[in-house]
Motif scaffolding. Structure first.
Motif, mmCIF file in Angstrom:
data_model
loop_
_atom_site.group_PDB
_atom_site.id
_atom_site.type_symbol
_atom_site.label_atom_id
_atom_site.label_comp_id
_atom_site.label_asym_id
_atom_site.label_seq_id
_atom_site.Cartn_x
_atom_site.Cartn_y
_atom_site.Cartn_z
ATOM 1 N N TYR A 1 43.795 11.517 36.636
ATOM 2 C CA TYR A 1 43.705 12.646 37.561
ATOM 3 C C TYR A 1 45.098 13.172 37.903
ATOM 4 C CZ TYR A 1 38.870 13.558 38.859
ATOM 5 O OH TYR A 1 37.559 13.987 38.857
ATOM 6 N N ASP A 2 46.051 12.262 38.090
ATOM 7 C CA ASP A 2 47.431 12.685 38.349
ATOM 8 C C ASP A 2 47.938 13.583 37.228
ATOM 9 O OD1 ASP A 2 47.760 11.291 40.746
ATOM 10 O OD2 ASP A 2 48.480 9.486 39.745
ATOM 11 N N GLN B 1 46.225 16.923 37.349
ATOM 12 C CA GLN B 1 46.583 17.623 38.580
ATOM 13 C C GLN B 1 48.018 18.143 38.531
ATOM 14 O OE1 GLN B 1 48.264 15.514 41.604
ATOM 15 N NE2 GLN B 1 48.822 17.562 42.287
ATOM 16 N N HIS C 1 48.862 21.987 38.842
ATOM 17 C CA HIS C 1 49.511 22.324 40.116
ATOM 18 C C HIS C 1 51.000 22.632 39.943
ATOM 19 C CE1 HIS C 1 49.780 21.509 44.643
ATOM 20 N NE2 HIS C 1 51.045 21.634 44.282
ATOM 21 N N GLU D 1 43.971 23.527 40.714
ATOM 22 C CA GLU D 1 43.372 22.222 40.439
ATOM 23 C C GLU D 1 41.847 22.325 40.465
ATOM 24 O OE1 GLU D 1 44.859 18.965 42.845
ATOM 25 O OE2 GLU D 1 46.624 20.159 43.365
ATOM 26 N N ALA E 1 40.764 19.695 37.905
ATOM 27 C CA ALA E 1 41.785 18.656 38.037
ATOM 28 C C ALA E 1 41.828 18.067 39.441
ATOM 29 C CB ALA E 1 43.157 19.230 37.672
ATOM 30 N N ILE E 2 40.782 18.291 40.224
ATOM 31 C CA ILE E 2 40.754 17.775 41.592
ATOM 32 C C ILE E 2 39.462 17.000 41.797
ATOM 33 C CG2 ILE E 2 39.599 19.734 42.691
ATOM 34 C CD1 ILE E 2 41.664 19.500 44.969
ATOM 35 N N ARG F 1 41.243 13.451 46.224
ATOM 36 C CA ARG F 1 42.417 14.312 46.391
ATOM 37 C C ARG F 1 42.260 15.168 47.656
ATOM 38 N NH1 ARG F 1 47.646 16.248 46.105
ATOM 39 N NH2 ARG F 1 47.760 18.369 45.298
#
Length: 421
Positions: free
Chosen positions: A210-211, A214, A218, A258, A263-264, A268
């Motif tokens: 996820y990081d 993200q 982002h 995101e 991507a979130i 988060r």
């Protein structure tokens, strides 16, 4: 600038003066804590040795910059029009930031930081509810769904070097080889930070899937992308630099990216919501240790809890009653940007959404400066994130969002749903 009319040449000259005046104003570096201090204190907190840290700051002397910014603000208002208003407001926000940094380490940082970034109790546009209400909602929902933050930590396994290499390849393909560098910075407090030509990752950090998604959505495809588009501008070079007044829109747009790119996750949203609750706690008198324990009790690990508390107390005393309000902008910005996208769709003004990526702009700038986009004084964005490149897909998501927003969930029961299928 010789191709522009005299009034635009005067705007361009003021814009250059603005950039020169703010060259020595560095908000986050001034309020940052040394990484060596953080590492030692994290070890202490992990061992249960709780004490208020002693943090010392170097106060910059920004008197010359403030005086110049006041002059620019006055001359920009004299110039008039949407471009003059843009420059005046931008100069004003930098002046407030300079005043804030000159009192770093004192409780006097709180009010200017709230002027720049907002307060948790501020209402959401188009709603009677506040940013604080939204934060409580997302935290409660996350807890109900069992989306523990420790589960995220368990999935971490990508080291900074591996992520650096992966992101570098992706950005070379998107922006062109060598245009954006990805580097490791052992002194970085956040997991990542983005500029126009450089993205930094925190040395020694471990990243999850996820990081990775993200940070790309982002940091790279909003913060870096808007900075690079700003560098392409023929008139306003300041559109390449994030002024304090555009922070909420920039961070809101980045979190919205995101959301749109998948991507979130709810964890988060819980993280950014907890930070807002923590700002409110600090303003109400909670000290650094109490805020650290607040994060830790809600599922964050020792290091993450420390870093989260540290973000709230950057530049202010640690005994309570003061806070650095920047983390207020992530959720408030997301909600406002999301509302703006839906409004633009409803009004059939999707061109405004593309203009958001032309540089470091606020939502109101994009509307007010439309005549200058149309005239070519402000150039359209050279790069758009992938989810913005497919207008029909974006329109489909917004159309669905606008319609379902009218459904009142409080009046929906299981029996109603069962009868509907």
């Amino acid at each position: 600038m010789s191709g522009f009319a005299p009034d635009l040449q005067r705007i361009a000259a003021l814009d250059q003066r603005l950039l020169a005046a703010v060259k020595g104003i560095h908000i986050l570096p001034t309020v940052a804590w040394p990484a060596s201090l953080e590492n030692r204190l994290i070890d202490d907190f992990a061992a249960g040795r709780f004490a208020l840290p002693e943090v010392r700051y170097q106060r910059p002397d920004l008197a010359v910059a403030r005086a110049e910014l006041e002059d620019i603000e006055y001359e920009a208002l004299e110039q008039g029009g949407a471009l003059g208003e843009y420059l005046a407001r931008t100069a004003e926000s930098w002046r407030i930031a300079a005043e804030m940094l000159e009192v770093v380490g004192t409780a006097q940082v709180t009010e200017p930081s709230i002027l720049l970034y907002g307060r948790p109790g501020d209402t959401i546009p188009g709603s009677q509810r506040s940013n604080l209400d939204a934060a409580r909602y997302f935290v409660e929902l996350s807890d109900e769904l069992g989306a523990g933050l420790d589960a995220d930590d368990a999935r971490e396994g990508i080291n900074a070097e591996t992520l650096r290499d992966e992101m570098a390849r992706t950005l070379d393909d998107f922006f062109g080889a060598g245009r954006v560098k990805v580097e490791i910075d052992p002194e970085l407090t956040a997991k990542a930070a983005a500029g126009a030509t450089r993205i930094r990752l925190r040395g020694g950090a471990s990243f999850s899937d996820y990081d990775r998604h993200q940070l790309l959505a982002h940091e790279a495809l909003v913060h870096t992308l808007t900075a690079l588009n700003g560098r392409e501008q023929p008139l306003l070079a300041s559109l390449a630099r994030t002024s304090p007044r555009v922070t909420a829109t920039q961070e809101g747009l980045a979190v919205f990216a995101e959301l749109m790119s998948g991507a979130i996750d709810i964890a988060r949203l819980k993280r950014i919501s907890l930070r807002i609750l923590a700002i409110e706690m600090a303003l109400d008198g909670a000290d650094f240790v109490e805020v650290y324990k607040f994060f830790h009790a809600r599922g964050q690990g020792v290091a993450d809890s420390f870093h989260s508390a540290q973000r709230v107390f950057r530049g202010v005393p640690l005994a309570g009653g003061a806070a650095f309000a920047k983390d207020n902008v992530y959720l408030s910005g997301l909600l406002t940007v999301h509302t703006f996208f839906r409004w633009a769709f409803r009004e059939r003004r999707l061109e405004l959404l593309r203009c958001l990526f032309a540089g470091k702009l606020t939502l109101s700038d994009v509307v007010a400066l439309q005549p200058h986009f149309e005239s070519g004084a402000i150039a359209p964005p050279r790069w758009l994130p992938p989810w913005m490149q497919h207008v029909h897909g974006l329109a489909g998501k917004l159309a669905f969002s606008v319609f379902v927003n009218g459904i009142r969930m409080g009046k929906v029961g299981a029996d109603d749903l069962a009868r509907g299928v």
